[in-house]
Design an enzyme around this catalytic site. Structure first.
Site, PDB file in Angstrom:
ATOM      1  N   TYR A 142       1.000  -1.325  -0.237  1.00  0.00           N
ATOM      2  CA  TYR A 142      -0.005   0.030   0.233  1.00  0.00           C
ATOM      3  C   TYR A 142       0.699   1.264  -0.255  1.00  0.00           C
ATOM      4  O   TYR A 142       1.678   1.012   0.204  1.00  0.00           O
ATOM      5  CB  TYR A 142      -0.691  -0.033   1.146  1.00  0.00           C
ATOM      6  CG  TYR A 142      -1.575   1.042   0.807  1.00  0.00           C
ATOM      7  CD1 TYR A 142      -2.808   1.275   0.255  1.00  0.00           C
ATOM      8  CD2 TYR A 142      -1.769   2.364   2.034  1.00  0.00           C
ATOM      9  CE1 TYR A 142      -3.553   2.392   0.013  1.00  0.00           C
ATOM     10  CE2 TYR A 142      -2.746   3.918   2.034  1.00  0.00           C
ATOM     11  CZ  TYR A 142      -3.555   3.348   1.325  1.00  0.00           C
ATOM     12  OH  TYR A 142      -4.373   4.259   1.175  1.00  0.00           O
ATOM     13  N   ASP A 234       9.212   2.337   0.952  1.00  0.00           N
ATOM     14  CA  ASP A 234       7.865   3.489   1.596  1.00  0.00           C
ATOM     15  C   ASP A 234       8.187   3.040   2.748  1.00  0.00           C
ATOM     16  O   ASP A 234       7.649   1.743   3.372  1.00  0.00           O
ATOM     17  CB  ASP A 234       6.796   3.554   0.563  1.00  0.00           C
ATOM     18  CG  ASP A 234       5.455   3.714   1.644  1.00  0.00           C
ATOM     19  OD1 ASP A 234       5.864   4.675   2.127  1.00  0.00           O
ATOM     20  OD2 ASP A 234       4.317   3.372   0.901  1.00  0.00           O
ATOM     21  N   LYS A 263       4.093   9.610   8.807  1.00  0.00           N
ATOM     22  CA  LYS A 263       3.325   9.125  10.054  1.00  0.00           C
ATOM     23  C   LYS A 263       4.269   9.898  11.529  1.00  0.00           C
ATOM     24  O   LYS A 263       3.768  10.592  12.536  1.00  0.00           O
ATOM     25  CB  LYS A 263       2.927   7.741  10.218  1.00  0.00           C
ATOM     26  CG  LYS A 263       1.979   7.241   9.251  1.00  0.00           C
ATOM     27  CD  LYS A 263       1.964   5.705   9.651  1.00  0.00           C
ATOM     28  CE  LYS A 263       0.710   5.317   8.289  1.00  0.00           C
ATOM     29  NZ  LYS A 263      -0.032   5.167   9.264  1.00  0.00           N
TER      30      LYS A 263
END
Length: 444
Positions: A142, A234, A263
């Site tokens: 993702y 990522d 994040k």
């Protein structure tokens, strides 16, 4: 357990928010718990129910919901000076310096506003830098809500995974199974001169946590170098969670060409970042010609929250505490699963964990003591998920329809489906872990 207020709020939300939520992963069946406030490692919902929280904002909440006084003071001071200016500030330079000092592969950083923005810009940068169009991604990986990676299928037939994504994007995106060296080698054999980048998470974090098999990342690194493509890690999820200050790439001993972050580096505020070698990063405008911009990029409140969070984590042994708690939790889960659900698989590393409801696996006797490490000599190795397909084959409905709700009734809040990772925070205690293990024991 009383959930009337959450039910009523969801009923209101359905009239003004598509599906009643602002992100689909929050839409748990039959309705989500609406959170009113956080307290340390706990959250309290609109009905006053108190939960040990392992959602942690889906990763950004590293220190817990009650921030240390010094972090709060820094944020409040910045807010009092004005929310934003549309001009450079010293704090964005300081956060960039912190990141480049600690992450081995990053020499320069560009801040954006979300993980999706970061991965979108990284793909554009890779294409602009190499002059090529094709990007290799992992099935089930993702990388945010961007057209280049909302693609499903395989190297022979790829298609958009969502309406609204033009088929032309699938023509330049090549999905391969995670951990399948042969598949990615075949792709480079067929398309090596056309591939701009391989984009992968160091571990699949939206597939219940699938760890890389030994040598897989090394293969990606060798293939990209050999063919003049870029390797993009990522680390939106793993950045400053796995591997401590050096991120997952330091844990696995791999230096990618580009890294995406988000994040944790925002301390709970919206953020994203692309980092990498200077020669690549200077292709971005205004130093180069690859366009990237954003009104809120480098937002001073976010920069302050992120910098003070990372400084606190570095100075207060936060990563050692999280590692110890993670070992305690996953080791306890391995014991419980071996006794009560031997086909299931415990996964995770550092402050991330998950129990995947794998089917028909052998008994867990002799399994990795604190979560799957893809050890080929482990008796449970064949049953451990190696890719997204293995996780999709798990008993995902049981997690979403039964297990999640039963754990919530036990006072433990997990992510509401089989695919999202759970996260520890610095506010969790050994007592929280023991209480959580008792809940798993009662529900499994």
């Amino acid at each position: 357990m009383n959930l009337e207020s959450s039910r009523d709020l969801y009923d209101r939300a359905l009239s003004v928010l598509p599906g009643g939520v602002n992100s689909p992963v929050r839409a748990s069946y039959p309705y989500p718990a609406f959170i009113e406030r956080g307290d340390g490692a706990h959250v309290i919902d609109a009905d006053g129910n108190r939960y040990i929280d392992y959602v942690a904002g889906y990763g950004p909440v590293l220190l817990g919901h009650s921030l240390p006084d010094r972090v709060i003071a820094a944020i409040q001071s910045q807010v009092s000076d004005g929310p934003m200016y549309g001009a450079p500030t010293e704090v964005e330079v300081e956060l960039a310096e912190f990141i480049t000092r600690h992450v081995p592969s990053i020499e320069m950083v560009r801040f954006v506003n979300s993980g999706t923005e970061a991965t979108t810009a990284a793909v554009r940068l890779a294409r602009g830098y190499t002059g090529r169009d094709k990007v290799v991604i992992m099935q089930g990986g993702y990388h945010g809500a961007q057209e280049s990676t909302l693609i499903e299928g395989d190297q022979h037939e790829a298609a958009p995974s969502s309406p609204g994504v033009p088929a032309e994007f699938a023509a330049n995106t090549i999905p391969v199974p995670f951990n399948d060296e042969g598949a990615v080698e075949a792709v480079f054999e067929d398309h090596g001169s056309e591939i701009a980048a391989v984009l992968t998470e160091p571990l699949l974090g939206n597939q219940g946590i699938v760890m890389p098999q030994p040598g897989y990342h090394e293969t990606l690194r060798e293939l990209t170098r050999e063919h003049g493509a870029l390797l993009i890690f990522d680390e939106v999820m793993t950045g400053f969670r796995v591997g401590g200050l050096g991120c997952a790439q330091s844990h696995f001993g791999i230096e990618p060409d580009l890294t995406t972050l988000a994040k944790v580096i925002g301390g709970g505020f919206p953020i994203g970042a692309i980092g990498g070698r200077t020669e690549i990063m200077e292709s971005l405008t205004p130093a180069g010609d690859v366009f990237e911009a954003g009104t809120f990029s480098g937002h001073p409140v976010t920069m302050t929250a992120g910098l003070e969070t990372l400084r606190y984590a570095a100075e207060e042994n936060v990563y050692e505490h999280l590692s110890d708690l993670g070992e305690q939790l996953r080791s306890g889960l391995v014991d419980i699963v071996a006794d009560q659900a031997p086909a299931y698989t415990v996964t995770g590393i550092d402050s991330m964990f998950k129990v995947i409801f794998t089917r028909d696996g052998p008994a867990q006797t002799g399994a990795c003591s604190a979560g799957c490490r893809q050890d080929p000599d482990c008796p449970h190795s064949q049953a451990c998920p190696k890719n997204a397909g293995d996780v999709n084959a798990a008993a995902t409905d049981r997690w979403e329809r039964v297990f999640y709700h039963q754990m919530r009734e036990q006072g433990v809040l997990l992510t509401p489906n089989q695919f999202e990772s759970e996260f520890l925070t610095a506010a969790h205690t050994a007592e929280d872990i023991e209480e959580t293990l008792e809940a798993y024991k009662a529900v499994l």
